[in-house]
Design a protein around this motif. Structure first.
Motif, PDB file in Angstrom:
ATOM      1  N   SER A   2      -4.087  -4.193 -12.028  1.00  0.00           N
ATOM      2  CA  SER A   2      -4.817  -2.929 -12.150  1.00  0.00           C
ATOM      3  C   SER A   2      -4.384  -2.255 -13.440  1.00  0.00           C
ATOM      4  CB  SER A   2      -4.524  -2.015 -10.958  1.00  0.00           C
ATOM      5  OG  SER A   2      -5.155  -0.748 -11.117  1.00  0.00           O
ATOM      6  N   SER A  32       0.827  -1.206   0.000  1.00  0.00           N
ATOM      7  CA  SER A  32       0.000   0.000   0.000  1.00  0.00           C
ATOM      8  C   SER A  32       0.862   1.258   0.000  1.00  0.00           C
ATOM      9  CB  SER A  32      -0.926   0.002   1.220  1.00  0.00           C
ATOM     10  OG  SER A  32      -0.181  -0.094   2.426  1.00  0.00           O
ATOM     11  N   VAL A  35      -3.249  -3.335  -4.172  1.00  0.00           N
ATOM     12  CA  VAL A  35      -4.061  -3.496  -5.382  1.00  0.00           C
ATOM     13  C   VAL A  35      -5.319  -2.637  -5.297  1.00  0.00           C
ATOM     14  CG1 VAL A  35      -5.402  -5.124  -6.747  1.00  0.00           C
ATOM     15  CG2 VAL A  35      -3.171  -5.812  -5.839  1.00  0.00           C
ATOM     16  N   GLU A  36      -5.959  -2.635  -4.137  1.00  0.00           N
ATOM     17  CA  GLU A  36      -7.194  -1.867  -3.954  1.00  0.00           C
ATOM     18  C   GLU A  36      -6.963  -0.375  -4.188  1.00  0.00           C
ATOM     19  OE1 GLU A  36     -10.304  -0.771  -0.337  1.00  0.00           O
ATOM     20  OE2 GLU A  36      -9.181  -2.659  -0.255  1.00  0.00           O
ATOM     21  N   ILE A  37      -5.881   0.153  -3.626  1.00  0.00           N
ATOM     22  CA  ILE A  37      -5.580   1.573  -3.785  1.00  0.00           C
ATOM     23  C   ILE A  37      -5.214   1.886  -5.228  1.00  0.00           C
ATOM     24  CG2 ILE A  37      -4.031   3.443  -3.099  1.00  0.00           C
ATOM     25  CD1 ILE A  37      -3.783   2.047  -0.372  1.00  0.00           C
ATOM     26  N   ARG A  58      -6.293   0.465  -7.928  1.00  0.00           N
ATOM     27  CA  ARG A  58      -7.529   0.512  -8.715  1.00  0.00           C
ATOM     28  C   ARG A  58      -8.318   1.779  -8.413  1.00  0.00           C
ATOM     29  NH1 ARG A  58      -9.400  -5.900  -8.190  1.00  0.00           N
ATOM     30  NH2 ARG A  58      -7.810  -6.712  -9.654  1.00  0.00           N
ATOM     31  N   GLN A  59      -8.256   2.235  -7.181  1.00  0.00           N
ATOM     32  CA  GLN A  59      -8.972   3.437  -6.764  1.00  0.00           C
ATOM     33  C   GLN A  59      -8.453   4.680  -7.472  1.00  0.00           C
ATOM     34  OE1 GLN A  59      -8.978   4.158  -2.466  1.00  0.00           O
ATOM     35  NE2 GLN A  59      -8.791   6.345  -2.844  1.00  0.00           N
ATOM     36  N   ALA A  95      -2.993  -7.028  -0.962  1.00  0.00           N
ATOM     37  CA  ALA A  95      -4.378  -6.751  -1.354  1.00  0.00           C
ATOM     38  C   ALA A  95      -4.699  -5.263  -1.258  1.00  0.00           C
ATOM     39  CB  ALA A  95      -5.337  -7.563  -0.476  1.00  0.00           C
ATOM     40  N   TRP A  96      -4.216  -4.616  -0.194  1.00  0.00           N
ATOM     41  CA  TRP A  96      -4.497  -3.195  -0.038  1.00  0.00           C
ATOM     42  C   TRP A  96      -3.802  -2.377  -1.114  1.00  0.00           C
ATOM     43  CZ3 TRP A  96      -3.086   0.442   4.610  1.00  0.00           C
ATOM     44  CH2 TRP A  96      -3.948   1.539   4.606  1.00  0.00           C
TER      45      TRP A  96
END
Length: 289
Positions: free
Chosen positions: A261, A213, A238-240, A242-243, A235-236
């Protein structure tokens, strides 16, 4: 220095490594270069911000990049001077006005341990409204970059126990920074970009470290739309990615990579059969990461 690079690893800098003797599994004496670690204290005006463990090169870039990536140097703040005192291992970054961070920060220490980099809550706040440019990425660039970066002489190949981060434009590596922590390496790149007023929208950031992250946040804060690594993801992270619209590519070794992403921005123009397979040892002489 390799022709493509503006800044490349300096293996001739004797301050970065130390020669020691060890013994292998058979009891044979083995000479080995090991990476040095030094504390570097960063001040923002009169406020001590952090002490980072670093190899000691490019301290001014590291200080500037760290403060910028932590959101402590907003666009309306002008840096008036950056002073490094080698004797006390301190960098003082001075600005034309006092920032809000000087009042609310207490002293924090970042160690070289990759899992414990300092993260301020302001970094997450700084991501609000960030939407990176939708930059196309040719896979031919990625393969070319990986080959050039993984074969250039570096502390990573010579001594191990270190991470590298490379600022790239298309298939050209520009600035290659190394340090004991991947966060330090990317901060040095950020400091160089700030000092040189370098545009970010058309750049790629390549790292040997994990796509965590914090790495994703720092890349987004720098305005770079593509982050590539030899290593894996969290995972975090990847989430950020994509955000904020960051193209995130990991596990890039030889012909293989994984994009988690921004896959729609990849232009698959490379002939994979013509891509060199990566040697397993990759020339490493030192200890593993």
């Amino acid at each position: 220095m390799p022709a493509d690079f503006i800044i490349a690893p300096d293996l001739g800098n004797s301050r970065l490594t130390r020669a020691v003797d060890g013994f292998d599994h058979t009891g044979a004496k083995v000479p080995l270069n090991v990476v040095e670690e030094r504390p570097l204290t960063i001040y923002l005006n009169s406020q001590e911000i952090v002490t980072a463990m670093t190899i000691g090169d490019y301290p001014e870039y590291l200080a500037l990049g760290f403060l910028r990536n932590q959101g402590m140097l907003p666009d309306d703040v002008v840096v008036t001077s950056v002073d490094f005192d080698e004797e006390v291992e301190t960098v003082v970054v001075r600005t034309n006005q006092t920032t809000t961070y000087e009042k609310k920060l207490k002293k924090k220490t970042r160690t070289s341990g990759c899992a414990v980099g300092t993260v301020f809550g302001d970094m997450m706040e700084g991501l609000e409204g960030v939407n990176l440019p939708a930059a196309d990425v040719k896979t031919s660039w990625l393969y070319s970059l990986a080959h050039k970066i993984n074969t250039v002489p570096s502390l990573y190949l010579d001594a191990g126990a270190i991470h590298g981060t490379v600022l790239c434009h298309q298939d050209r590596p520009l600035v290659y920074m190394e340090d004991v922590g991947r966060h330090n390496a990317v901060d040095k790149v950020a400091g160089w970009m700030l000092s040189e007023h370098t545009a970010a929208a058309d750049k790629i950031l390549y790292t040997t470290g994990r796509l965590t992250s914090e790495m994703v946040i720092k890349t987004a804060m720098m305005g770079i739309p593509v982050l590539v690594s030899r290593s894996g993801f969290t995972a975090w992270g990847v989430e950020i990615a994509r955000q904020v619209g960051l193209t995130l590519i990991g596990r890039m070794r030889g012909q293989r990579f994984i994009c988690l992403s921004g896959e729609e921005r990849l232009i698959r123009d490379a002939d994979i059969s013509a891509v060199r397979q990566e040697p397993k040892a990759a020339g490493r002489k030192g200890a593993a990461k």
